[in-house]
Write an enzyme that holds these catalytic residues in place. Structure first.
Site, mmCIF file in Angstrom:
data_model
loop_
_atom_site.group_PDB
_atom_site.id
_atom_site.type_symbol
_atom_site.label_atom_id
_atom_site.label_comp_id
_atom_site.label_asym_id
_atom_site.label_seq_id
_atom_site.Cartn_x
_atom_site.Cartn_y
_atom_site.Cartn_z
ATOM 1 C CB CYS A 8 -23.515 46.960 12.782
ATOM 2 S SG CYS A 8 -24.043 45.237 12.624
ATOM 3 C CG ASN A 11 -28.278 42.332 10.681
ATOM 4 O OD1 ASN A 11 -29.208 41.850 10.053
ATOM 5 N ND2 ASN A 11 -28.411 42.718 11.923
ATOM 6 C CB CYS A 13 -20.929 41.363 15.719
ATOM 7 S SG CYS A 13 -19.994 40.002 15.017
ATOM 8 N NE ARG A 14 -20.167 46.594 14.681
ATOM 9 C CZ ARG A 14 -19.644 47.380 13.754
ATOM 10 N NH1 ARG A 14 -19.142 48.550 14.112
ATOM 11 N NH2 ARG A 14 -19.640 47.026 12.479
ATOM 12 C CB SER A 15 -27.120 45.810 14.263
ATOM 13 O OG SER A 15 -26.944 44.808 13.294
ATOM 14 C CG ASP A 123 -16.309 45.924 14.547
ATOM 15 O OD1 ASP A 123 -16.707 44.784 14.870
ATOM 16 O OD2 ASP A 123 -16.071 46.250 13.368
HETATM 17 P P1 4NP Z 1 -20.980 43.584 12.646
HETATM 18 O O1 4NP Z 1 -19.548 42.867 12.635
HETATM 19 O O2 4NP Z 1 -20.936 44.678 11.598
HETATM 20 O O3 4NP Z 1 -21.053 44.092 14.022
HETATM 21 O O4 4NP Z 1 -22.002 42.522 12.327
HETATM 22 C C1 4NP Z 1 -18.839 42.545 11.493
HETATM 23 C C2 4NP Z 1 -19.282 41.528 10.702
HETATM 24 C C3 4NP Z 1 -18.559 41.182 9.579
HETATM 25 C C4 4NP Z 1 -17.399 41.877 9.284
HETATM 26 C C5 4NP Z 1 -16.968 42.913 10.095
HETATM 27 C C6 4NP Z 1 -17.709 43.258 11.204
HETATM 28 N N1 4NP Z 1 -16.644 41.506 8.169
HETATM 29 O O5 4NP Z 1 -15.581 42.079 7.953
HETATM 30 O O6 4NP Z 1 -17.071 40.586 7.429
#
Ligand code: 4NP
Length: 155
Positions: A8, A11, A13-15, A123
């Site tokens: 993602c 790294n 939340c989603r992944s 997301d």
């Molecule tokens: P992830 O979530 O890609 O699922 O880990 C996010 C983590 C950080 C951010 C956005 C989404 N950010 O904007 O910092």
């Protein structure tokens, strides 16, 4: 042995949730898999998963507190058999860094879930706990199908 890398953006939340869901499903099926996750961005490198992601995994019986974020590298395309993006932006960025001698199969996670092909996993970063539950249910449903496919390939 199949080796799966979920990717993602951060790294955190989603992944990590996809990693946890597939590892749990592989254990249930007694399937030998290597499972990891990474982000296309490096802002959160070295950090544990977002506290909301940790709480969601815990509610479903999985401890992801020991995971640490890292950025994906071109070498990951030779090290893993499958590189799986959680959304289209990350899929596009992975295509951009994929080396010519990549051996991994690159795909979008929900392409593995019949009826959800071509869609992105939710997301949850800018939302609340309910969003993390939606993400968990999506990655779990996709992980079940993916694990089943990998089991059939093995047998
Ligand atoms: P992830 O979530 O890609 O699922 O880990 C996010 C983590 C950080 C951010 C956005 C989404 N950010 O904007 O910092």
């Amino acid at each position: 042995m199949p080796s799966i890398l979920f990717v993602c953006l951060g790294n955190i939340c989603r992944s990590p949730l996809a990693e946890a869901a597939l590892r749990a499903e592989a254990e249930r099926l007694r399937l030998d898999l290597i499972v990891d996750s990474a982000g296309t961005g490096n802002w959160h490198a070295g950090e544990p998963p977002d506290p909301r992601a940790q709480a969601t995994a815990r509610r479903h019986g999985v401890d992801i507190s020991g995971l640490r974020a890292r950025q994906v590298t071109p070498a990951d395309f030779r090290r893993f058999t499958h590189v799986i993006a959680l959304d289209h932006d990350n899929l596009a960025n992975l295509r951009r860094i994929m080396p010519d001698d990549a051996t991994a199969e690159l795909s979008l996670l929900l392409d593995h879930l019949p009826g959800r092909e071509g869609q992105a996993v939710t997301d949850p970063y800018f939302g609340d706990d309910a969003g993390f539950e939606v993400t968990w249910s999506e990655v779990t449903a996709a992980a079940e199908r993916l694990a089943e496919r990998l089991r059939l390939t093995r047998d």
